[in-house]
Design a protein around this motif. Structure first.
Motif, PDB file in Angstrom:
ATOM      1  N   THR A 127      -6.756   5.825  -0.147  1.00  0.00           N
ATOM      2  CA  THR A 127      -6.799   4.545  -0.846  1.00  0.00           C
ATOM      3  C   THR A 127      -5.386   4.128  -1.240  1.00  0.00           C
ATOM      4  O   THR A 127      -4.443   4.920  -1.161  1.00  0.00           O
ATOM      5  CB  THR A 127      -7.666   4.632  -2.117  1.00  0.00           C
ATOM      6  OG1 THR A 127      -7.202   5.721  -2.923  1.00  0.00           O
ATOM      7  CG2 THR A 127      -9.119   4.854  -1.762  1.00  0.00           C
ATOM      8  N   LEU A 128      -5.264   2.893  -1.665  1.00  0.00           N
ATOM      9  CA  LEU A 128      -3.957   2.322  -1.983  1.00  0.00           C
ATOM     10  C   LEU A 128      -3.621   2.395  -3.468  1.00  0.00           C
ATOM     11  O   LEU A 128      -4.501   2.487  -4.318  1.00  0.00           O
ATOM     12  CB  LEU A 128      -3.918   0.854  -1.545  1.00  0.00           C
ATOM     13  CG  LEU A 128      -4.087   0.557  -0.064  1.00  0.00           C
ATOM     14  CD1 LEU A 128      -4.180  -0.958   0.157  1.00  0.00           C
ATOM     15  CD2 LEU A 128      -2.946   1.133   0.757  1.00  0.00           C
ATOM     16  N   THR A 129      -2.329   2.308  -3.744  1.00  0.00           N
ATOM     17  CA  THR A 129      -1.839   2.206  -5.115  1.00  0.00           C
ATOM     18  C   THR A 129      -0.520   1.437  -5.105  1.00  0.00           C
ATOM     19  O   THR A 129       0.077   1.236  -4.042  1.00  0.00           O
ATOM     20  CB  THR A 129      -1.638   3.597  -5.754  1.00  0.00           C
ATOM     21  OG1 THR A 129      -1.376   3.441  -7.151  1.00  0.00           O
ATOM     22  CG2 THR A 129      -0.478   4.338  -5.102  1.00  0.00           C
ATOM     23  N   VAL A 154       7.116  -5.286  -1.430  1.00  0.00           N
ATOM     24  CA  VAL A 154       7.067  -4.920  -0.008  1.00  0.00           C
ATOM     25  C   VAL A 154       5.684  -4.355   0.297  1.00  0.00           C
ATOM     26  O   VAL A 154       5.151  -3.543  -0.472  1.00  0.00           O
ATOM     27  CB  VAL A 154       8.148  -3.877   0.332  1.00  0.00           C
ATOM     28  CG1 VAL A 154       8.066  -3.489   1.802  1.00  0.00           C
ATOM     29  CG2 VAL A 154       9.528  -4.411   0.004  1.00  0.00           C
ATOM     30  N   THR A 155       5.098  -4.786   1.405  1.00  0.00           N
ATOM     31  CA  THR A 155       3.795  -4.276   1.835  1.00  0.00           C
ATOM     32  C   THR A 155       3.863  -3.917   3.316  1.00  0.00           C
ATOM     33  O   THR A 155       4.873  -4.147   3.978  1.00  0.00           O
ATOM     34  CB  THR A 155       2.683  -5.328   1.628  1.00  0.00           C
ATOM     35  OG1 THR A 155       2.945  -6.455   2.484  1.00  0.00           O
ATOM     36  CG2 THR A 155       2.625  -5.789   0.177  1.00  0.00           C
ATOM     37  N   THR A 187       5.379   4.526   5.365  1.00  0.00           N
ATOM     38  CA  THR A 187       6.568   5.265   4.960  1.00  0.00           C
ATOM     39  C   THR A 187       7.782   4.348   4.835  1.00  0.00           C
ATOM     40  O   THR A 187       8.680   4.610   4.026  1.00  0.00           O
ATOM     41  CB  THR A 187       6.873   6.405   5.948  1.00  0.00           C
ATOM     42  OG1 THR A 187       6.885   5.894   7.283  1.00  0.00           O
ATOM     43  CG2 THR A 187       5.836   7.510   5.845  1.00  0.00           C
ATOM     44  N   ASP A 188       7.809   3.281   5.614  1.00  0.00           N
ATOM     45  CA  ASP A 188       8.900   2.304   5.496  1.00  0.00           C
ATOM     46  C   ASP A 188       8.805   1.558   4.163  1.00  0.00           C
ATOM     47  O   ASP A 188       9.822   1.264   3.524  1.00  0.00           O
ATOM     48  CB  ASP A 188       8.860   1.311   6.655  1.00  0.00           C
ATOM     49  CG  ASP A 188       9.228   1.938   7.986  1.00  0.00           C
ATOM     50  OD1 ASP A 188       9.915   2.978   7.967  1.00  0.00           O
ATOM     51  OD2 ASP A 188       8.832   1.399   9.039  1.00  0.00           O
ATOM     52  N   VAL A 189       7.582   1.252   3.752  1.00  0.00           N
ATOM     53  CA  VAL A 189       7.373   0.598   2.455  1.00  0.00           C
ATOM     54  C   VAL A 189       7.861   1.525   1.344  1.00  0.00           C
ATOM     55  O   VAL A 189       8.625   1.126   0.452  1.00  0.00           O
ATOM     56  CB  VAL A 189       5.881   0.252   2.236  1.00  0.00           C
ATOM     57  CG1 VAL A 189       5.665  -0.283   0.816  1.00  0.00           C
ATOM     58  CG2 VAL A 189       5.422  -0.776   3.261  1.00  0.00           C
ATOM     59  N   GLY A 201       5.946  -1.694  -4.213  1.00  0.00           N
ATOM     60  CA  GLY A 201       5.344  -1.611  -2.889  1.00  0.00           C
ATOM     61  C   GLY A 201       3.908  -1.159  -3.019  1.00  0.00           C
ATOM     62  O   GLY A 201       3.523  -0.543  -4.030  1.00  0.00           O
ATOM     63  N   ILE A 202       3.108  -1.466  -2.017  1.00  0.00           N
ATOM     64  CA  ILE A 202       1.723  -1.002  -1.992  1.00  0.00           C
ATOM     65  C   ILE A 202       1.614   0.032  -0.881  1.00  0.00           C
ATOM     66  O   ILE A 202       1.856  -0.272   0.291  1.00  0.00           O
ATOM     67  CB  ILE A 202       0.744  -2.172  -1.771  1.00  0.00           C
ATOM     68  CG1 ILE A 202       0.837  -3.141  -2.957  1.00  0.00           C
ATOM     69  CG2 ILE A 202      -0.690  -1.647  -1.627  1.00  0.00           C
ATOM     70  CD1 ILE A 202      -0.082  -4.354  -2.834  1.00  0.00           C
TER      71      ILE A 202
END
Length: 268
Positions: A127-129, A154-155, A187-189, A201-202
Motif C-alpha cells: 500500500t501507499l504512504t 513527486v509521484t 525508487t526514483d520518487v 512523495g507518494i
C-alpha cells in the motif's frame, strides 16, 4: 628384426595410444558417477535472470544471495525497474527467466503476449504512504498539505503501478494532486525525497521502511482502497525453466514470505 620384436613394439605403441586417448575423452564419460566433479563441470556456470519491480529490490537482493548459496555455480542477475517498463523490454525480446510485477495489470500485458510459462502467482501486497524529508522543510503533516502552494510533490507516472494506485487514492478522496514530476519507478520518487529535491512523495510503505530515518511518513487517507497485488511467473523462453521455477517457489514459500514480511509487504 624378428616378428616377436615387431609385435612387442606394436603392443607398446598401442598401449601408449590407449592411455592418451583415454585422457582426451569426454569429461562425462568413463567410470565416474553422475554426481562427481566431472559431471558437475559439464553443466558450467548458469545465470538466472530475474526482472522485478523496483519496490522488491531489497528483498530480492537477499533472496538472490540465498538462492545462489543453495545452487552453487548459479548467478542470479536481477534487473529492477517500473513494472510497465520491464514488460515493454520483455515484449521487445529482452531475455529473462522470471518476472515479478508490482501489479496485476502489467502482468496481464505479459500473459496477453503469451510470454509466461504457467499461471502467475500472487506472492505479496503493498500500500501507499506519504514520505517527506527527515527535516520536513515544507511542514507537511497531512494529505491536504500536499496541495499547498509551492509544495514540490513527486509521484510515480500513471503507467507505473505506484502511479496507478496514487490515481486511485486521489479518486476515492475526491482530490486531484499536482506533482512537479512523475517518475518511472517508486525508487526514483523516494530518491528525490531523500536527496531533498522534493518536499514530499507518494511511495509504498515498504520503500518508506527501507529509507529508515531519511524520511518521515505521513498518513495517506483511504490507502487501503488501492492495494497492489504482486504476481510472479516463470517466462516461456527461460533458459533454465527448472531453476526459474525453483526461484519462484523460494519467493512464494516460507523463506520468501518471511523476508517480504520483514520488508513491510502484506500477505498475498
Amino acid at each position: 628384426m624378428t616378428r616377436r620384436v615387431k609385435a612387442l613394439r606394436v603392443a607398446a605403441i598401442a598401449a601408449v595410444l590407449g592411455t592418451v586417448l583415454a585422457g582426451c575423452g569426454s569429461p562425462t564419460s568413463g567410470g565416474g558417477d553422475a554426481g562427481g566433479p566431472a559431471a558437475a563441470s559439464s553443466d558450467g556456470d548458469r545465470t538466472l535472470t530475474v526482472y522485478a519491480a523496483a519496490s522488491l529490490a531489497d528483498t530480492f537482493d537477499q533472496l538472490g544471495k540465498d538462492f545462489e548459496e543453495a545452487h552453487p555455480g548459479t548467478t542470479v542477475a536481477l534487473n529492477y525497474g517500473g513494472s510497465s517498463g520491464l514488460v515493454q523490454q520483455l515484449t521487445e525480446g529482452a531475455p529473462a527467466d522470471v518476472f515479478a510485477s508490482a501489479d496485476q495489470k502489467n502482468m496481464t500485458k505479459l500473459t496477453d503476449a503469451q510470454l509466461n510459462d504457467g499461471e502467475p502467482t500472487i506472492f505479496a501486497t503493498n500500500t501507499l504512504t506519504i514520505v517527506v524529508p527527515a527535516d520536513n522543510p515544507a511542514d507537511i503533516t497531512s494529505f491536504e498539505d500536499l496541495r499547498k502552494g509551492g509544495v514540490k510533490l513527486v509521484t510515480c507516472a500513471s503507467e507505473v503501478p505506484c502511479g496507478s494506485a496514487t490515481q486511485t487514492v486521489e479518486k476515492v478522496n475526491g482530490v486531484t494532486l499536482e506533482p512537479v514530476s512523475e517518475e518511472g519507478s517508486v525508487t526514483d520518487v523516494l530518491g528525490k525525497v531523500t536527496s531533498g529535491q522534493a518536499d514530499a512523495g507518494i511511495v509504498y510503505v515498504t520503500d518508506a521502511k527501507s529509507a529508515g530515518d531519511k524520511v518521515t511518513t505521513v498518513g495517506l487517507p483511504k490507502a487501503d482502497q488501492a492495494i497492489n497485488k504482486y504476481p510472479i511467473v516463470t517466462l516461456k523462453d527461460a533458459k533454465n525453466t527448472e531453476l526459474a521455477a525453483e526461484f519462484e517457489k523460494l519467493v512464494t514459500g516460507p523463506q520468501g514470505q518471511e523476508g517480504l514480511k520483514k520488508a513491510g509487504f502484506g500477505a498475498p
